[in-house]
Design a protein around this motif. Structure first.
Motif, PDB file in Angstrom:
ATOM      1  N   ASP B  65       1.031  -0.826  -0.096  1.00  0.00           N
ATOM      2  CA  ASP B  65      -0.338   0.224   0.249  1.00  0.00           C
ATOM      3  C   ASP B  65       0.366   1.023   0.108  1.00  0.00           C
ATOM      4  N   VAL B  66       0.750   2.227  -0.646  1.00  0.00           N
ATOM      5  CA  VAL B  66       0.981   3.446   0.009  1.00  0.00           C
ATOM      6  C   VAL B  66       0.808   4.031   1.583  1.00  0.00           C
ATOM      7  N   LEU B  67       1.928   4.720   1.709  1.00  0.00           N
ATOM      8  CA  LEU B  67       1.535   5.007   3.435  1.00  0.00           C
ATOM      9  C   LEU B  67       2.123   6.568   3.776  1.00  0.00           C
ATOM     10  N   VAL B  68       1.019   6.775   4.413  1.00  0.00           N
ATOM     11  CA  VAL B  68       1.322   8.743   4.717  1.00  0.00           C
ATOM     12  C   VAL B  68       0.976   8.331   6.227  1.00  0.00           C
ATOM     13  N   MET B  69       2.164   8.833   6.357  1.00  0.00           N
ATOM     14  CA  MET B  69       2.682   8.978   8.165  1.00  0.00           C
ATOM     15  C   MET B  69       2.547   9.991   8.630  1.00  0.00           C
ATOM     16  N   VAL B  70       2.414   9.429   9.857  1.00  0.00           N
ATOM     17  CA  VAL B  70       2.954  11.133  10.958  1.00  0.00           C
ATOM     18  C   VAL B  70       3.345  10.927  12.598  1.00  0.00           C
ATOM     19  N   MET B  71       4.460  11.271  12.776  1.00  0.00           N
ATOM     20  CA  MET B  71       4.523  10.805  13.834  1.00  0.00           C
ATOM     21  C   MET B  71       3.762  12.097  14.760  1.00  0.00           C
ATOM     22  N   ILE B  72       3.219  11.531  15.830  1.00  0.00           N
ATOM     23  CA  ILE B  72       2.504  11.881  17.078  1.00  0.00           C
ATOM     24  C   ILE B  72       2.518  12.122  18.324  1.00  0.00           C
ATOM     25  N   TYR B  73       1.785  12.352  18.978  1.00  0.00           N
ATOM     26  CA  TYR B  73       1.742  12.131  20.473  1.00  0.00           C
ATOM     27  C   TYR B  73       0.265  12.524  21.591  1.00  0.00           C
ATOM     28  N   THR B  74      -0.081  11.859  21.984  1.00  0.00           N
ATOM     29  CA  THR B  74      -2.017  11.434  22.172  1.00  0.00           C
ATOM     30  C   THR B  74      -1.860  12.706  23.023  1.00  0.00           C
ATOM     31  N   SER B  75      -0.674  13.016  24.082  1.00  0.00           N
ATOM     32  CA  SER B  75      -1.570  14.259  25.080  1.00  0.00           C
ATOM     33  C   SER B  75      -1.412  15.473  24.735  1.00  0.00           C
ATOM     34  N   ASP B 161       5.086  17.159  27.544  1.00  0.00           N
ATOM     35  CA  ASP B 161       5.547  17.656  26.334  1.00  0.00           C
ATOM     36  C   ASP B 161       6.362  17.566  25.805  1.00  0.00           C
ATOM     37  N   PHE B 162       6.335  17.036  23.746  1.00  0.00           N
ATOM     38  CA  PHE B 162       6.954  17.294  23.171  1.00  0.00           C
ATOM     39  C   PHE B 162       7.081  18.665  22.366  1.00  0.00           C
ATOM     40  N   SER B 163       8.840  18.703  21.990  1.00  0.00           N
ATOM     41  CA  SER B 163       8.738  19.202  21.080  1.00  0.00           C
ATOM     42  C   SER B 163       8.262  19.137  19.685  1.00  0.00           C
ATOM     43  N   HIS B 164       8.436  19.053  18.323  1.00  0.00           N
ATOM     44  CA  HIS B 164       8.409  17.664  16.983  1.00  0.00           C
ATOM     45  C   HIS B 164       8.502  18.639  15.715  1.00  0.00           C
ATOM     46  N   SER B 165       8.673  18.220  14.943  1.00  0.00           N
ATOM     47  CA  SER B 165       9.082  18.480  14.104  1.00  0.00           C
ATOM     48  C   SER B 165       7.784  18.310  13.179  1.00  0.00           C
ATOM     49  N   ASN B 166       7.197  19.106  11.850  1.00  0.00           N
ATOM     50  CA  ASN B 166       5.180  18.672  11.922  1.00  0.00           C
ATOM     51  C   ASN B 166       6.156  18.177  10.237  1.00  0.00           C
ATOM     52  N   ILE B 167       6.408  16.889  10.226  1.00  0.00           N
ATOM     53  CA  ILE B 167       6.292  16.463   8.655  1.00  0.00           C
ATOM     54  C   ILE B 167       5.932  15.393   8.357  1.00  0.00           C
ATOM     55  N   ILE B 168       4.701  15.457   7.145  1.00  0.00           N
ATOM     56  CA  ILE B 168       3.767  14.596   6.864  1.00  0.00           C
ATOM     57  C   ILE B 168       4.367  13.347   5.577  1.00  0.00           C
ATOM     58  N   SER B 169       4.812  12.148   5.938  1.00  0.00           N
ATOM     59  CA  SER B 169       6.220  11.381   4.477  1.00  0.00           C
ATOM     60  C   SER B 169       5.076  10.722   4.155  1.00  0.00           C
ATOM     61  N   VAL B 170       4.872  10.492   2.906  1.00  0.00           N
ATOM     62  CA  VAL B 170       3.864   9.752   1.823  1.00  0.00           C
ATOM     63  C   VAL B 170       4.934   9.199   1.519  1.00  0.00           C
ATOM     64  N   PHE B 171       5.071   7.490   1.513  1.00  0.00           N
ATOM     65  CA  PHE B 171       6.048   6.132   0.905  1.00  0.00           C
ATOM     66  C   PHE B 171       5.176   5.660   0.273  1.00  0.00           C
ATOM     67  N   ASN B 172       5.840   5.339  -0.873  1.00  0.00           N
ATOM     68  CA  ASN B 172       5.141   3.660  -1.829  1.00  0.00           C
ATOM     69  C   ASN B 172       5.530   2.953  -1.718  1.00  0.00           C
ATOM     70  N   ARG B 173       5.032   1.733  -2.402  1.00  0.00           N
ATOM     71  CA  ARG B 173       4.552   0.393  -2.034  1.00  0.00           C
ATOM     72  C   ARG B 173       5.578  -0.201  -1.669  1.00  0.00           C
ATOM     73  N   GLN B 174       6.956   0.124  -1.966  1.00  0.00           N
ATOM     74  CA  GLN B 174       7.923  -0.452  -1.798  1.00  0.00           C
ATOM     75  C   GLN B 174       8.561  -0.280  -0.685  1.00  0.00           C
ATOM     76  N   GLY B 175       7.968   1.261   0.439  1.00  0.00           N
ATOM     77  CA  GLY B 175       8.258   1.459   1.749  1.00  0.00           C
ATOM     78  C   GLY B 175       9.619   2.548   1.548  1.00  0.00           C
ATOM     79  N   GLU B 176       9.564   3.455   0.328  1.00  0.00           N
ATOM     80  CA  GLU B 176      10.399   4.437  -0.128  1.00  0.00           C
ATOM     81  C   GLU B 176      10.147   5.935  -0.032  1.00  0.00           C
TER      82      GLU B 176
END
Lengths: 261, 202
Positions: B65-75, B161-176
């Motif tokens: 699958d094509v993946l759209v990923m983001v790193m977050i924390y729920t609090s 609290d964390f501070s973090h960079s806000n990046i949404i990443s797209v991966f292709n079907r091979q995970g690149e």
């Protein structure tokens, strides 16, 4: 039968003792850094950070050390490493997968290694990379004080190193031994830390605090002191690199928790 | 007596375990290459992750699958709700015929707080406890490596609290990694365009 049992016992004891000796050796080789609290350079976010006691390699990892590691773990050799884990400059200064070549000294710090490779190397020694705070904490020391950051001469020395070219070609141990018995934290190479990617410099990260200014704009002025200029350069450098980068003046050393002996 | 022998064997195993795991890793990599995982694929990371349903998965289980990923924390109070909104907007704007080929993935940067139960609650709160949304957590170590791959920088400021960079990443079907969108509430058009192009490549 009894004889063989005896043999087993003897072997067991020998094995156990040699492991003990091995652990002792490692303990002896590493420098003990007594923990404490310090204020790192975080621009406006400056807060006290507690560092626990830990052990640190007295020297950066050398080319010879890393060659041994590559021999034992061929998936980390120059031609074998996955691109995900290192860019194309990985071990650039080595002649071959298993040879350094004439221009690279065995006793100089290994550089052109990615964070992934450095991390793996330490794990294979039963160690880990030092955290950013551990590294900065140990690096505050000069020859005779644990925190020499207030000394003008100390900061001058560090900054003049930053201006000296090609120190990465020097051998380990060629700089001073600090208060903790650790050499070369300044004056040879920059070093990877486990959590180098905790440094936030981008404009986006500042949105979290509602401060829309870039770090460079807002925080250099607010930096606790000019004495932190050298540290600021290190933080800026760490904030600009990625884990797969292999850089000619960036090496590493390993650490471990003091209680895991 | 037997105990001593087992103990000795145990210790010997511990001492040599790095080497052995290295060999295993080599085998694994060899196996993976034969499965056609490219060198730049995130599926080279051998880590195990747990989703909001408390099921363990390997990253490579998502292959195909094509993946759209983001790193977050729920609090997180400030940036994360906006990142969640950004992810929802992206998903809503995808053409219907490609929706089932895209997974929207949230990865926790605070695995100690974000237990599977917590992720489940967060997913429900945001009406995201269903396909294509997946919430993942792993060990601190695996999370650190994953963030290193994504070049997401983060730092724990206080225990909450964390501070973090806000990046949404797209991966292709091979995970690149093929595309990254940086910033909060930015225009997602390029991200959506990238997802569409990536899906069209089989």
């Amino acid at each position: 039968m009894l004889n063989s049992k005896l043999k087993t016992i003897v072997l067991t004891v020998i094995c156990f003792l040699s492991i003990q000796v091995f652990a002792q050796e490692q303990k002896k080789e590493m420098a003990y850094v007594k923990g404490g609290s310090y204020i790192p350079l975080y621009g406006a976010d400056s807060i006290w950070v507690k560092v626990d006691d830990f052990l640190l390699d007295p020297y950066p990892v050398t080319n010879a050390d890393f060659l041994k590691f590559v021999n034992e773990n061929p998936e980390w050799k120059k031609s074998g490493i996955k691109k995900l884990f290192a860019d194309e400059r990985y071990l650039y200064n080595w002649e071959d997968d298993y040879s350094l070549g004439e221009n690279t000294s065995e006793r100089s710090p290994v550089t052109n290694v990615s964070w992934f490779a450095a991390k793996r190397f330490c794990e294979c020694q039963g160690k880990r990379l030092p955290t950013l705070d551990e590294w900065e904490y140990a690096a505050m020391a000069d020859e005779d004080t644990p925190d020499a950051r207030v000394k003008e001469s100390y900061n001058q020395k560090i900054l003049s190193w930053y201006e000296t070219p090609k120190t990465f070609e020097n051998n380990i141990g060629s700089t001073f031994k600090n208060y903790w018995g650790v050499y070369d934290l300044h004056g040879l190479v920059w070093e990877w830390t486990l959590d180098f990617n905790t440094v936030l410099f981008s404009g986006e990260s500042r949105n979290d605090t509602g401060d829309r200014d870039l770090f460079c704009g807002s925080s250099t002025i607010g930096a606790t002191d000019l004495m932190n200029y050298a540290a600021f350069m290190r933080y800026a450098f760490r904030g600009s690199i990625k884990a797969r980068y292999s850089i000619k003046n960036l090496g590493f050393r390993c650490a471990r928790d003091s209680e895991n002996l | 007596m037997k105990k001593i022998i087992y103990f000795a064997l145990g210790i010997m195993f511990l001492v040599s375990s790095c080497k052995q795991s290295a060999d295993r890793a080599t085998e694994e990599i060899a196996q993976k290459s034969s499965e056609g995982i490219s060198e730049m694929s995130v599926y080279n990371l051998p880590s195990t992750w747990t989703n909001q349903n408390n099921e363990d998965i390997q990253l490579k289980d998502l292959k195909g699958d094509v993946l759209v990923m983001v790193m977050i924390y729920t609090s997180c109070k400030a940036a994360c709700p906006r990142l969640v909104a950004d992810m929802r907007n992206i998903e809503e704007k995808l053409p219907n015929d490609i929706k089932d080929e895209v997974k929207m993935i949230f990865v926790s940067i605070d695995p100690e707080t974000d237990t599977p139960e917590r992720l489940k609650a967060f997913a429900k709160e945001n009406f995201m406890d269903e396909d294509p949304y997946i919430f993942l957590r792993s060990s601190i170590e695996n999370t650190r490596e994953f963030a290193a791959v994504l070049a997401v920088n983060y730092k724990q400021i206080t225990p909450m609290d964390f501070s973090h960079s806000n990046i949404i990443s797209v991966f292709n079907r091979q995970g690149e990694l093929v595309f990254q969108q940086e910033g909060l509430g930015v225009n997602s058009d390029n991200t959506i365009k990238s997802i569409k192009e990536t899906v069209s490549k089989k």
